[in-house]
Design a protein around this motif. Structure first.
Motif, PDB file in Angstrom:
ATOM      1  N   TRP A  55      51.937  30.444  40.472  1.00  0.00           N
ATOM      2  CA  TRP A  55      52.913  31.811  40.631  1.00  0.00           C
ATOM      3  C   TRP A  55      51.872  32.960  40.575  1.00  0.00           C
ATOM      4  N   LEU A  56      50.926  33.102  39.628  1.00  0.00           N
ATOM      5  CA  LEU A  56      50.256  34.167  39.267  1.00  0.00           C
ATOM      6  C   LEU A  56      49.042  34.134  40.295  1.00  0.00           C
ATOM      7  N   LEU A  57      48.817  33.209  40.613  1.00  0.00           N
ATOM      8  CA  LEU A  57      47.930  33.017  41.922  1.00  0.00           C
ATOM      9  C   LEU A  57      48.361  33.691  43.189  1.00  0.00           C
ATOM     10  N   PHE A  58      49.546  33.126  43.397  1.00  0.00           N
ATOM     11  CA  PHE A  58      50.224  33.751  44.556  1.00  0.00           C
ATOM     12  C   PHE A  58      50.442  35.234  44.579  1.00  0.00           C
ATOM     13  N   LEU A  59      50.868  35.971  43.355  1.00  0.00           N
ATOM     14  CA  LEU A  59      51.028  37.360  43.418  1.00  0.00           C
ATOM     15  C   LEU A  59      49.531  38.067  43.497  1.00  0.00           C
ATOM     16  N   MET A  60      48.624  37.227  42.810  1.00  0.00           N
ATOM     17  CA  MET A  60      47.167  37.990  43.100  1.00  0.00           C
ATOM     18  C   MET A  60      46.752  38.251  44.663  1.00  0.00           C
ATOM     19  N   THR A 103      40.693  31.959  44.473  1.00  0.00           N
ATOM     20  CA  THR A 103      39.719  32.893  43.862  1.00  0.00           C
ATOM     21  C   THR A 103      38.480  33.213  44.686  1.00  0.00           C
ATOM     22  N   ILE A 104      37.773  32.409  45.218  1.00  0.00           N
ATOM     23  CA  ILE A 104      36.585  32.616  45.877  1.00  0.00           C
ATOM     24  C   ILE A 104      37.062  33.410  47.283  1.00  0.00           C
ATOM     25  N   LYS A 105      38.028  33.044  47.836  1.00  0.00           N
ATOM     26  CA  LYS A 105      38.369  33.938  49.112  1.00  0.00           C
ATOM     27  C   LYS A 105      38.767  35.246  48.606  1.00  0.00           C
ATOM     28  N   LEU A 106      39.263  35.603  47.704  1.00  0.00           N
ATOM     29  CA  LEU A 106      39.288  36.993  47.365  1.00  0.00           C
ATOM     30  C   LEU A 106      38.156  37.765  47.291  1.00  0.00           C
ATOM     31  N   SER A 109      37.472  40.865  49.930  1.00  0.00           N
ATOM     32  CA  SER A 109      38.283  41.755  49.932  1.00  0.00           C
ATOM     33  C   SER A 109      37.715  43.006  49.095  1.00  0.00           C
ATOM     34  N   THR A 110      38.211  44.135  49.544  1.00  0.00           N
ATOM     35  CA  THR A 110      37.997  45.419  48.900  1.00  0.00           C
ATOM     36  C   THR A 110      38.724  45.335  47.390  1.00  0.00           C
ATOM     37  N   LEU A 111      38.086  45.517  46.424  1.00  0.00           N
ATOM     38  CA  LEU A 111      38.580  45.005  45.181  1.00  0.00           C
ATOM     39  C   LEU A 111      38.325  46.361  44.138  1.00  0.00           C
ATOM     40  N   SER A 112      39.284  46.600  43.337  1.00  0.00           N
ATOM     41  CA  SER A 112      38.963  47.691  42.424  1.00  0.00           C
ATOM     42  C   SER A 112      37.990  47.014  41.262  1.00  0.00           C
ATOM     43  N   ASN A 113      37.525  48.161  40.746  1.00  0.00           N
ATOM     44  CA  ASN A 113      36.714  47.531  39.681  1.00  0.00           C
ATOM     45  C   ASN A 113      37.383  46.693  38.646  1.00  0.00           C
ATOM     46  N   THR A 114      38.483  46.972  38.267  1.00  0.00           N
ATOM     47  CA  THR A 114      39.218  46.280  37.347  1.00  0.00           C
ATOM     48  C   THR A 114      39.789  44.993  37.616  1.00  0.00           C
ATOM     49  N   PHE A 115      40.113  45.021  38.901  1.00  0.00           N
ATOM     50  CA  PHE A 115      40.631  43.669  39.638  1.00  0.00           C
ATOM     51  C   PHE A 115      39.506  42.815  39.524  1.00  0.00           C
ATOM     52  N   ARG A 116      38.222  43.288  40.005  1.00  0.00           N
ATOM     53  CA  ARG A 116      37.210  42.383  40.130  1.00  0.00           C
ATOM     54  C   ARG A 116      36.606  41.822  38.865  1.00  0.00           C
ATOM     55  N   GLN A 117      36.818  42.518  37.894  1.00  0.00           N
ATOM     56  CA  GLN A 117      36.315  42.152  36.716  1.00  0.00           C
ATOM     57  C   GLN A 117      37.419  41.025  35.959  1.00  0.00           C
ATOM     58  N   HIS A 118      38.572  41.180  36.286  1.00  0.00           N
ATOM     59  CA  HIS A 118      39.435  40.090  35.834  1.00  0.00           C
ATOM     60  C   HIS A 118      39.215  38.848  36.737  1.00  0.00           C
ATOM     61  N   PHE A 120      36.375  37.854  38.051  1.00  0.00           N
ATOM     62  CA  PHE A 120      35.274  37.141  37.727  1.00  0.00           C
ATOM     63  C   PHE A 120      35.592  36.461  36.318  1.00  0.00           C
ATOM     64  N   ASN A 121      36.116  36.757  35.655  1.00  0.00           N
ATOM     65  CA  ASN A 121      36.334  36.176  34.122  1.00  0.00           C
ATOM     66  C   ASN A 121      37.297  34.923  34.636  1.00  0.00           C
ATOM     67  N   ILE A 122      38.134  35.009  35.556  1.00  0.00           N
ATOM     68  CA  ILE A 122      39.087  33.858  36.035  1.00  0.00           C
ATOM     69  C   ILE A 122      37.981  32.919  36.520  1.00  0.00           C
ATOM     70  N   ILE A 123      37.099  33.212  37.546  1.00  0.00           N
ATOM     71  CA  ILE A 123      36.421  32.410  38.083  1.00  0.00           C
ATOM     72  C   ILE A 123      35.405  31.594  36.965  1.00  0.00           C
ATOM     73  N   GLU A 124      34.982  32.504  36.143  1.00  0.00           N
ATOM     74  CA  GLU A 124      34.080  32.024  34.943  1.00  0.00           C
ATOM     75  C   GLU A 124      34.907  30.875  34.047  1.00  0.00           C
ATOM     76  N   SER A 125      35.866  31.215  33.815  1.00  0.00           N
ATOM     77  CA  SER A 125      36.899  30.333  33.019  1.00  0.00           C
ATOM     78  C   SER A 125      37.157  29.201  33.621  1.00  0.00           C
ATOM     79  N   PHE A 126      37.379  29.020  34.912  1.00  0.00           N
ATOM     80  CA  PHE A 126      37.518  27.716  35.588  1.00  0.00           C
ATOM     81  C   PHE A 126      36.215  27.145  35.516  1.00  0.00           C
ATOM     82  N   ALA A 127      34.843  27.834  36.040  1.00  0.00           N
ATOM     83  CA  ALA A 127      33.735  27.236  36.001  1.00  0.00           C
ATOM     84  C   ALA A 127      33.421  26.334  34.700  1.00  0.00           C
ATOM     85  N   MET A 128      33.721  27.243  33.669  1.00  0.00           N
ATOM     86  CA  MET A 128      33.296  26.680  32.275  1.00  0.00           C
ATOM     87  C   MET A 128      33.811  25.370  32.120  1.00  0.00           C
TER      88      MET A 128
END
Length: 272
Positions: A55-60, A103-106, A109-118, A120-128
């Motif tokens: 659901w969070l991914l859908f809203l993102m 997450t990679i599809k996103l 997109s033109t992303l705000s700095n805050t959205f982009r940082q979050h 990136f953190n999500i992608i990093e968590s999944f990658a870890m």
């Protein structure tokens, strides 16, 4: 999976109440409302992790309003940080694959700095969590392909370059966590990555680093040596040299350093 109305309402309330808090407009009743809503969100995440993440991914990706997208990405980032990477282990394969793709599809997109940082953190968590288990082997290559075929000035290329920088920073604590996962689950996949990872962990033994970081690093190197056996030989001299420098320091047995020094002596001498 599209979230139900109650979940969307929960995210909206959390977003609005957090804005009130930031602007110091939250009274006692409002705080209680916010606190109750946080508990409801927590219940969602614990009752059914796959559904909550879906659901969070859908809203993102498809949130109707920007503030909903922003809150969803922030909530997912915080959730993965708070619950740690093992939370991902409770997710279904379908949701994990969806997260990898969306997450990679996103990035395109033109992303705000805050959205982009979050993000990136999500992608990093999944990658870890996924990479050491051989469940996201294609990530590195896919990012490299985007860079090779990217168009200057477009969001996809800019965001991908920034993501690669984040993933390759080599934060000591994250590198050591990653090494632990690799050694526990990676097998030959882990050993093949050692030329890139081991030098970074050896650098963590530098006396300028925090004692806890050096402790994690020495443990990770011993674990790597046990897993790789003869394949670890290219780094044995460098590791022993770094350990010797660390334990022979005038401050090696100070209150701050005593634990890491004794740990390095006992493990390094017996297992490397």
């Amino acid at each position: 999976m599209e979230p139900d109305e109650e979940f969307i309402k929960t995210v909206v309330i959390l977003a609005r109440e957090e804005e009130k808090r930031e602007n110091h407009h939250q009274d006692r009743n409002s705080y209680k409302y916010y606190s109750n809503t946080k508990q409801l969100f927590k219940k969602y995440t614990l009752d059914d992790p796959s559904r909550a993440v879906s659901w969070l991914l859908f809203l993102m990706v498809k949130g109707t309003f920007t503030f909903i997208k922003d809150k969803a990405v922030k909530l997912l980032d915080r959730l993965l940080i708070k619950q740690r990477e093992d939370y991902i282990g409770y997710l279904s394969d379908t949701i994990i694959n969806t997260a990898k793709v969306e997450t990679i599809k996103l990035l395109d997109s033109t992303l705000s700095n805050t959205f982009r940082q979050h993000l990136f953190n999500i992608i990093e968590s999944f990658a870890m969590y996924l990479a050491p288990r051989g469940l996201w082997d294609e990530l590195e290559q896919s990012l490299e392909d985007i860079v090779k075929g990217g168009v200057e000035g477009l969001p996809l290329l800019d965001n991908t370059r920034a993501l690669i920088q984040v993933l390759s920073k080599g934060n000591p604590s994250k590198v050591n966590t990653l090494m632990t996962h690799y050694c526990e689950h990676g097998g030959e996949i882990a050993i093949s990555t050692f030329p890139r990872i081991i030098p970074t962990i050896i650098d963590c033994l530098n006396l300028n680093n925090d004692a806890n970081i050096r402790l994690f690093a020495s443990n990770a190197l011993v674990m790597a040596a046990q897993v790789a056996k003869d394949s670890f030989s290219p780094w044995v001299i460098d590791v022993l040299t770094a350990l010797e420098t660390m334990v022979s320091s005038p401050h090696a047995l100070s209150e701050i350093n005593e634990t890491v020094t004794k740990n390095a002596i006992s493990k390094g001498s017996s297992r490397l």
